[in-house]
Design an enzyme around this catalytic site. Structure first.
Site, PDB file in Angstrom:
ATOM      1  N   SER A  32       0.820  -1.215   0.000  1.00 55.30           N
ATOM      2  CA  SER A  32       0.000   0.000   0.000  1.00 55.30           C
ATOM      3  C   SER A  32       0.848   1.255   0.000  1.00 55.30           C
ATOM      4  CB  SER A  32      -0.869   0.068   1.262  1.00 55.30           C
ATOM      5  OG  SER A  32      -1.720  -1.028   1.326  1.00 55.30           O
ATOM      6  N   HIS A  63      -3.490   0.583  -4.345  1.00 52.57           N
ATOM      7  CA  HIS A  63      -2.820  -0.490  -5.071  1.00 52.57           C
ATOM      8  C   HIS A  63      -3.137  -0.319  -6.557  1.00 52.57           C
ATOM      9  CE1 HIS A  63      -3.057  -2.157  -1.033  1.00 52.57           C
ATOM     10  NE2 HIS A  63      -2.133  -3.016  -1.353  1.00 52.57           N
ATOM     11  N   HIS A  85      -5.121  -9.900  -2.120  1.00 49.79           N
ATOM     12  CA  HIS A  85      -5.302 -10.273  -0.713  1.00 49.79           C
ATOM     13  C   HIS A  85      -6.428 -11.285  -0.576  1.00 49.79           C
ATOM     14  CE1 HIS A  85      -3.823  -6.087  -0.899  1.00 49.79           C
ATOM     15  NE2 HIS A  85      -3.097  -6.398   0.161  1.00 49.79           N
ATOM     16  N   TYR A  87      -8.521 -11.221   1.779  1.00 52.02           N
ATOM     17  CA  TYR A  87      -9.745 -10.526   2.232  1.00 52.02           C
ATOM     18  C   TYR A  87     -10.562  -9.998   1.058  1.00 52.02           C
ATOM     19  CZ  TYR A  87      -7.096  -6.128   1.715  1.00 52.02           C
ATOM     20  OH  TYR A  87      -6.360  -5.099   1.231  1.00 52.02           O
ATOM     21  N   GLU A  88      -9.947  -9.919  -0.121  1.00 47.66           N
ATOM     22  CA  GLU A  88     -10.716  -9.524  -1.303  1.00 47.66           C
ATOM     23  C   GLU A  88     -11.577 -10.676  -1.809  1.00 47.66           C
ATOM     24  OE1 GLU A  88      -8.345  -6.896  -4.188  1.00 47.66           O
ATOM     25  OE2 GLU A  88      -6.768  -7.841  -3.015  1.00 47.66           O
ATOM     26  N   ALA A 115       2.607  -2.583   4.257  1.00 43.60           N
ATOM     27  CA  ALA A 115       2.305  -1.668   5.355  1.00 43.60           C
ATOM     28  C   ALA A 115       1.704  -2.534   6.461  1.00 43.60           C
ATOM     29  CB  ALA A 115       1.302  -0.617   4.903  1.00 43.60           C
ATOM     30  N   MET A 213      -2.210  -8.019   6.585  1.00 44.71           N
ATOM     31  CA  MET A 213      -3.175  -8.887   5.893  1.00 44.71           C
ATOM     32  C   MET A 213      -2.634  -9.400   4.563  1.00 44.71           C
ATOM     33  SD  MET A 213      -6.465  -6.411   6.395  1.00 44.71           S
ATOM     34  CE  MET A 213      -6.656  -5.390   7.866  1.00 44.71           C
ATOM     35  N   SER A 214      -1.321  -9.427   4.428  1.00 40.63           N
ATOM     36  CA  SER A 214      -0.750  -9.870   3.137  1.00 40.63           C
ATOM     37  C   SER A 214       0.473 -10.719   3.384  1.00 40.63           C
ATOM     38  CB  SER A 214      -0.386  -8.638   2.306  1.00 40.63           C
ATOM     39  OG  SER A 214       0.676  -7.929   2.913  1.00 40.63           O
ATOM     40  N   ASN A 237       1.055   2.443  11.283  1.00 42.54           N
ATOM     41  CA  ASN A 237       0.226   2.891  12.416  1.00 42.54           C
ATOM     42  C   ASN A 237       0.444   1.894  13.544  1.00 42.54           C
ATOM     43  OD1 ASN A 237      -1.427   1.237  10.276  1.00 42.54           O
ATOM     44  ND2 ASN A 237      -2.240   0.693  12.289  1.00 42.54           N
ATOM     45  N   HIS A 249      -7.543   3.343   7.043  1.00 44.57           N
ATOM     46  CA  HIS A 249      -6.715   3.146   5.852  1.00 44.57           C
ATOM     47  C   HIS A 249      -6.062   4.472   5.454  1.00 44.57           C
ATOM     48  CE1 HIS A 249      -5.210   1.064   2.388  1.00 44.57           C
ATOM     49  NE2 HIS A 249      -5.891   1.781   1.522  1.00 44.57           N
TER      50      HIS A 249
HETATM   51 CL1  6GU Z   1      -3.298  -2.567  12.739  1.00 40.11          CL
HETATM   52  N1  6GU Z   1      -3.711  -4.605  11.242  1.00 40.11           N
HETATM   53  C1  6GU Z   1      -3.682  -5.290  10.098  1.00 40.11           C
HETATM   54  N2  6GU Z   1      -4.182  -6.528  10.095  1.00 40.11           N
HETATM   55  N3  6GU Z   1      -3.182  -4.804   8.961  1.00 40.11           N
HETATM   56  C2  6GU Z   1      -2.684  -3.566   8.996  1.00 40.11           C
HETATM   57  C3  6GU Z   1      -2.684  -2.803  10.148  1.00 40.11           C
HETATM   58  C4  6GU Z   1      -3.224  -3.387  11.278  1.00 40.11           C
HETATM   59  N4  6GU Z   1      -2.127  -1.598   9.859  1.00 40.11           N
HETATM   60  C5  6GU Z   1      -1.780  -1.644   8.567  1.00 40.11           C
HETATM   61  N5  6GU Z   1      -2.116  -2.824   8.029  1.00 40.11           N
END
Ligand code: 6GU
Length: 274
Positions: A32, A63, A85, A87-88, A115, A213-214, A237, A249
């Site tokens: 990202s 993306h 991903h 999740y998609e 990220a 998530m990747s 973050n 996001h």
């Molecule tokens: Cl806090 N969690 C997840 N699963 N993915 C992220 C994230 C947090 N921050 C960026 N990508």
């Protein structure tokens, strides 16, 4: 039929090879907000994922969804701007199809970036983390199902998934550039929601330093295929419950934008050494 079959991989690879003279040695997956690196390639050929046979099309904001082939820092590379991903809604083996295709194109090394949320309390937004190892908590595995021995062994070893040699080079290079880096464990979850504070406390107990998530399915397939892997997370973050603020996001995109130059400097300096 085993998915993705050899012919699916070859059709995608043949199409890409017909569009560019570049024979990549390194595959780069940019997370990202980090896709800008594709702008710096010499002899760049950009191929939208939608044009490549059997490629899924990524749907996430930030993306781009294209493969760029060309030369960067003297290395022929295949660079993915945007990834797929789970999740998609993609099956895990589909999220990792590009890794098998890049392997068919000739890469020996996969360089993954993402990220991620900071779980380690010593981390802060904007930190870069060399991935030392991962924990697969996605509940899925791209290698499940019948094994195609032409692609790799049934029970691949993950003892050195993120090659120690490449991590050493990454740390050395960061030090030379004066870029501070962390090294830690990335936990991959299915998403798409960010975690609850209780889940983040659990992940910390399990040994997580960052969460995302990747990456995990791509690395499993890369190791199955015998590729060397280097991974770097941009801590965009802090994960839930650490700071007194909601996650978004937008924050992920803002932070990657802020540290992009440093990140790109490190990636570029690393490439000739991989
Ligand atoms: Cl806090 N969690 C997840 N699963 N993915 C992220 C994230 C947090 N921050 C960026 N990508």
């Amino acid at each position: 039929m085993i998915y993705p079959s050899k012919s699916v991989i070859e059709e995608a690879a043949d199409y890409i090879a017909s569009k560019s003279e570049t024979r990549p040695e390194v595959g780069l997956i940019l997370g990202s907000g980090l896709g800008v690196l594709g702008d710096d390639l010499e002899n760049a050929v950009t191929i939208p994922y939608g044009d490549i046979p059997h490629f899924p099309v990524s749907t996430v904001e930030g993306h781009a969804g294209e493969l760029v082939l060309g030369r960067l820092q003297g290395r022929d590379v295949a660079l993915m701007r945007g990834r797929f991903h789970m999740y998609e809604g993609y099956e895990p083996e589909r999220t990792a199809l590009p890794v098998r295709v890049m392997k068919a194109l000739g890469i020996r090394t996969l360089f993954v970036t993402n990220a991620a949320g900071g779980v380690n309390l010593e981390y802060g937004p904007g930190d870069l983390m060399i991935i030392s190892d991962h924990i697969n908590l996605t509940g899925r595995n791209p290698l499940a199902g019948p094994n195609d021995n032409a692609l790799g062994v049934r029970f691949p070893d993950m003892s050195d998934a993120y090659t120690r040699r490449l991590r050493g080079i990454a740390k050395e290079t960061a030090a030379e550039l004066g870029i501070p880096v962390r090294e830690g464990v990335y936990v991959g979850l299915l998403g798409p929601n960010y975690e609850t504070p209780a889940e983040i406390r659990m992940l910390r107990v399990l040994g997580a330093d960052a969460v995302g998530m990747s990456t995990v399915s791509e690395v499993l397939v890369a190791r199955h295929a015998g590729l060397e892997v280097l991974g770097i997370s941009c801590i965009s973050n802090m994960a839930a419950g650490i700071l007194d603020q909601p996650l978004s996001h937008e924050e992920v995109m803002e932070t990657t934008e802020r540290v992009k130059q440093q990140f790109l400097q490190l990636v570029s300096a690393l490439l000739p050494k991989l």
